[in-house]
Write an enzyme that holds these catalytic residues in place. Structure first.
Site, PDB file in Angstrom:
ATOM      1  CG  HIS A 626     -52.686  48.335 -43.158  1.00 18.65           C
ATOM      2  ND1 HIS A 626     -53.349  48.755 -42.035  1.00 18.65           N
ATOM      3  CD2 HIS A 626     -53.028  49.203 -44.136  1.00 18.65           C
ATOM      4  CE1 HIS A 626     -54.053  49.844 -42.335  1.00 18.65           C
ATOM      5  NE2 HIS A 626     -53.871  50.133 -43.598  1.00 18.65           N
ATOM      6  CG  ASP A 681     -52.620  47.242 -39.005  1.00 18.34           C
ATOM      7  OD1 ASP A 681     -51.461  47.336 -39.455  1.00 18.34           O
ATOM      8  OD2 ASP A 681     -53.622  47.681 -39.600  1.00 18.34           O
ATOM      9  N   GLY A 773     -56.525  56.050 -46.342  1.00 14.56           N
ATOM     10  CA  GLY A 773     -55.604  57.180 -46.238  1.00 14.56           C
ATOM     11  C   GLY A 773     -55.460  57.669 -44.804  1.00 14.56           C
ATOM     12  CB  SER A 775     -54.204  53.295 -42.729  1.00 17.32           C
ATOM     13  OG  SER A 775     -55.305  52.488 -42.953  1.00 17.32           O
ATOM     14  N   GLY A 776     -52.999  54.256 -39.941  1.00 16.04           N
ATOM     15  CA  GLY A 776     -51.763  54.579 -39.247  1.00 16.04           C
ATOM     16  C   GLY A 776     -51.923  55.792 -38.359  1.00 16.04           C
TER      17      GLY A 776
HETATM   18  N1  ARG Z   1     -57.030  50.541 -44.222  1.00 16.72           N
HETATM   19  C1  ARG Z   1     -57.351  51.900 -44.443  1.00 16.72           C
HETATM   20  C2  ARG Z   1     -56.131  52.674 -44.885  1.00 16.72           C
HETATM   21  O1  ARG Z   1     -55.230  52.055 -45.365  1.00 16.72           O
HETATM   22  C3  ARG Z   1     -58.048  52.510 -43.303  1.00 16.72           C
HETATM   23  C4  ARG Z   1     -59.391  52.000 -43.210  1.00 16.72           C
HETATM   24  C5  ARG Z   1     -60.136  52.513 -42.073  1.00 16.72           C
HETATM   25  N2  ARG Z   1     -61.444  52.213 -42.362  1.00 16.72           N
HETATM   26  C6  ARG Z   1     -62.482  52.506 -41.598  1.00 16.72           C
HETATM   27  N3  ARG Z   1     -63.654  52.233 -42.038  1.00 16.72           N
HETATM   28  N4  ARG Z   1     -62.300  53.036 -40.414  1.00 16.72           N
HETATM   29  O2  ARG Z   1     -56.095  53.869 -44.927  1.00 16.72           O
END
Ligand code: ARG
Length: 824
Positions: A626, A681, A773, A775-776
């Site tokens: 994503h 993902d 932030g 993510s990944g």
């Molecule tokens: N989608 C988020 C990102 O782009 C990460 C979200 C993770 N959220 C969580 N509650 N663990 O950084």
């Protein structure tokens, strides 16, 4: 010349008010009590004086004599109240079906020529119909809002407006408020004259049934004020609904699918609908193409913060759905992301004879559709056996306030109705040889529905055709002595004739674990050894050697012993070691330098840090798919825009001298990545040039099987993400200790949105989690050989660190083979 329909069908609905019966009894009439018999037929007079006789025998035919006096009373009231001065508007929303005409794509768009011409024909028809009726004096106009594919022809959705004295308004409302009333008018259908785009009506009579709803001016206003999007989805297509910081206050999407399908709406993100502002912020879905109060499937308001990832899946009862979004533009940013698809209309219910199975509400785990009735009969295969039901989920519209039984939506098992949550202790019930189940939903408000597991048993045979574990649970028969513990207490692997360090050959013989799958002959030739060692019949989740063999020994990799004939279990073992001898993320703390040497920061040009990633080899990084989805203004999918920063702890624009920086050459997004549900993902990033490993830059190990970890494994999530929901990125790398959460627990918390490519970790009490932030980035767990294994990739979560909303990660073991394909 194309003949216009010979018969048009439509129906009128509105919320029945208690006044209906009061009003009618005041007139010396009464309403039957059962819902179905509450249908009333009214004769709307096209040419009242002239055709009254024709109408009369029809009424007799339908046996609804009282309606005549009702009509007469209305006429009298009309005459009386014409003199009354206080006038107000009344809006009636409804739909009418015109047979023999078909829906074409140009009818989707209100500006198309065909739409305009067709709408005009229907409007003229209404003008004549009402004009010549008792309501004619008050009739103003009708507006056609939309068309859809009908069951037998073309369905038109309209608003009719009346301007009448206050008391007449009430009278009309009360009369129309009778549930599902049908207006029958003797008229000949409209005919198309000449070209396909000119329509007119003939003067004759035909029977028309219409669907009408009294509505308030708000609904009508919203329809007029809204920015409207008209969409049609063919089977197999997902059509998206997106709003990013919209400029207007009202939006609506009219969704359509072919007539033998229903609409499934998946809301992925709804952001900016703050709590306590139900009047100005709300997202509603209707089981109709007009925003009528009595067609609401569900409504959300007072959502706090951001909802990310799919949180709701709704189903319509027919092939249309309306979604409206009203917002307060003075408030923060608003984002809505959703998509819809055509789902074949199912026939629910049936007769089942089975040892075990499941019964669910229609379209489960999507919300069930409104107005549905299903009936099942479940029977054990052999008389003498009984049925054991486990009601795992029940979420339906509860009974009305003050009512002592389920009167809206319900699940009925063996004559007992359920519409409220069932406590843990009451979920399992024993029934006889055969059980009848029914499910009913009314036309309003739906939920997730129910999920039942059942199995047949008898007291002498509690696990028919299954293996009975010592704790009295049942597992499939072939689990017995297959070398894997299937019963939680491991009782399926005792009495297999082998001692604990031995494995069963499957032919009654045993062999030491370390000797299995070596190609020697300690299991006899006719044993299953060859099979159980081949790639194909490796037990699920077992470690596989590169040559496809699977040693039965648990976690053979990187233990210093060559278990695979090709030695592959001891390759790629230089990973997962942090050089720190002893050393945001929400609720975490600063990480010590070099503690997480596989952590990389992915930065995009001037935007800086966007996502995290993990180093898995000197050329490859793993991150979340994503992170690379393009937005309206930024091309995140272009590899050359990205730079990976490795060996850093503090993100500092000015001091980048001592770090490893690599441009990205290629981004490989998993081919099954599904942005709507965040399934798969994961993305692999190939670096422009290999990176050199040192104290601060090291790869993390990839786990081939979950058996590398012991129960209660220590896991950490790391990253530079926000230190709390909706806040700024962390400057110093944060680490937080999280617990892996049981898949089925997590699925319950997230409404069955957790696929087998996801895993949940965090703290159910909230307070500790990854956030935007992160993510990944890695979820690293300490596994075999005291090495860190990349167990998950930060993917999504509802908000950050909320109670009962753990972080959701991409499960590496589920995509291990795919990663290997590229990186080995
Ligand atoms: N989608 C988020 C990102 O782009 C990460 C979200 C993770 N959220 C969580 N509650 N663990 O950084």
């Amino acid at each position: 010349m194309r003949p216009f329909p010979s018969r048009r069908v439509s129906t009128i609905f509105s919320i029945p008010t208690p006044n209906d019966s009061e009003y009618l009894s005041g007139l010396g009439l009464s309403l039957p009590h059962s819902q179905s018999s509450r249908k009333e037929i009214i004769c709307l007079k096209h040419s009242f004086a002239k055709k009254i006789n024709e109408c009369l025998w029809k009424r007799w035919l339908f046996g609804i004599l009282p309606v005549i006096s009702l009509t007469l009373t209305v006429v009298l009231l009309v005459t009386y109240y014409t003199l009354s001065p206080a006038f107000s508007f009344i809006y009636i929303g409804g739909s009418v079906e015109i047979p023999n005409l078909s829906y074409t794509s140009d009818l989707t768009h209100p500006k198309s020529h065909r739409f305009i011409a067709q709408a005009e024909a229907v409007q003229n028809y209404f003008a004549e119909l009402y004009g010549s009726s008792a309501l004619g004096t008050y009739y103003l106009k009708s507006v056609i809002a939309a068309f859809s594919e009908g069951k037998t022809g073309l369905r038109a959705y309209y608003w009719s407006t009346f301007w009448a004295p206050q008391d007449i308004v009430l009278t009309i409302k009360n009369v129309i408020s009778v549930k599902q009333k049908q207006i029958i008018s003797k008229r000949r259908p409209p005919k198309i004259n000449g070209s396909a785009e000119t329509f007119s009506f003939e003067e004759d009579f035909d029977i028309v049934t219409m669907e009408l709803f009294v509505s308030d001016s708000m609904d009508y206003d919203v329809t007029l004020k809204s920015v409207a999007f008209d969409l049609y989805a063919k089977p197999g297509n997902n059509r998206t609904l997106t709003l990013m910081n919209p400029k207007k206050s009202f939006y609506q999407w009219r969704l359509r699918v072919p007539s033998d399908y229903v609409v499934r709406l998946v809301v992925v993100t709804a952001h900016g609908v703050s709590p306590g502002s139900c009047t100005s912020h709300r997202l509603s879905a209707y089981d109709f193409l007009l925003p009528l109060q009595n067609k609401i499937i569900t409504r959300w308001c007072g959502m706090s913060g951001a909802w990310t990832s799919p949180f709701i899946r709704l189903t319509s009862s027919s092939n249309v759905m309306l979604v409206t979004f009203s917002l307060d533009r003075r408030k923060e940013s608003h984002v809505l992301k959703a998509y819809f698809q055509a789902v074949p209309k199912i026939v629910c219910g049936g007769h089942y004879i089975s040892w075990n199975g499941t019964v669910t509400s229609p379209y489960y785990p999507s919300y069930y559709p409104p107005s549905i009735d299903c009936h099942w009969i479940i029977r054990a295969p052999i008389p003498g056996y009984r049925l054991l039901f486990k009601l795992l989920v029940i979420q339906v519209q509860e009974q009305s306030l003050g009512s002592n039984k389920c009167d809206k939506d319900w699940l009925e098992i063996d004559g007992v109705r359920y519409c409220k949550p069932v406590s843990e202790g009451n979920r399992i019930k024993e029934y006889g040889y055969s059980v009848a189940i029914s499910f009913h939903s009314d036309e309003l408000v739906t939920h997730r529905g129910f999920y039942i597991e059942f199995r047949a048993f008898s007291h002498t045979d509690p696990c028919p055709r299954q293996f009975k574990c010592s704790d009295r649970t049942c597992v499939p028969l072939n689990s017995k002595c297959d070398g894997w513990k299937d019963c939680t207490d491991g009782s399926d692997e005792v009495d297999c004739g082998c001692n604990p360090v031995e494995s069963n050959c499957g032919n009654g013989k045993c062999r030491h674990h370390s000797k299995m799958c070596r190609g020697d002959d300690s299991c006899d030739n006719d044993s299953q050894e060859a099979d159980s060692c081949s790639y194909k019949s490796c037990p699920q989740r077992a470690y596989k050697c590169l040559n496809g063999k699977c040693p039965i020994k648990l976690n053979p990799e990187c233990d210093g012993i060559r278990d695979c004939a090709d030695g592959s279990d001891e390759m790629n073992c230089a990973c997962g070691r942090s050089q720190v001898k002893k050393t945001r993320i929400v609720g975490g703390e600063d990480a010590r330098s070099g503690k997480w040497p596989w952590q990389a920061s992915l930065q995009l040009g001037t935007y800086g840090h966007i996502c995290g990633a993990s180093i898995i080899s000197n050329r490859w990084l793993v991150s979340a798919a994503h992170c690379f989805l393009d937005s309206d203004s930024v091309r995140y999918s272009i590899a050359s825009g990205w730079t990976a920063y490795m060996g850093i702890r503090i993100i500092n624009k000015n001091n980048n001298n001592h770090i490893a920086m690599r441009s990205i050459k290629r981004i490989i997004v998993h081919p099954y990545y599904d942005q709507y549900i965040s399934d798969y993902d994961i993305a692999l990033l190939e670096m422009e040039a290999p990176v050199f490993f040192n104290e601060l830059v090291q790869p993390i190990c990839l786990p081939s099987s979950p058996r590398l970890f012991v129960y209660g494994t220590v896991c950490y999530v790391t990253g530079w993400g926000a230190v709390k929901e909706n806040s700024q990125l962390a400057k110093t790398l944060q680490e937080a200790k999280v617990k892996i959460i049981n898949q089925s627990t997590c699925n319950k918390l997230y409404d069955d949105l957790i696929t087998s490519r996801m895993l949940c970790a965090g703290n159910l009490n909230g307070g500790i989690d990854a956030c935007q932030g992160d993510s990944g980035g890695p979820l690293a767990c300490l596994g075999k050989g005291n090495r860190w294994y990349l167990t998950g990739i930060v993917s999504w979560g509802e908000g950050c660190a909320r109670r009962n909303r753990p972080g959701v990660y991409t499960k590496i073991t589920a995509v291990y083979d795919w990663i290997h394909q590229y990186t080995n």
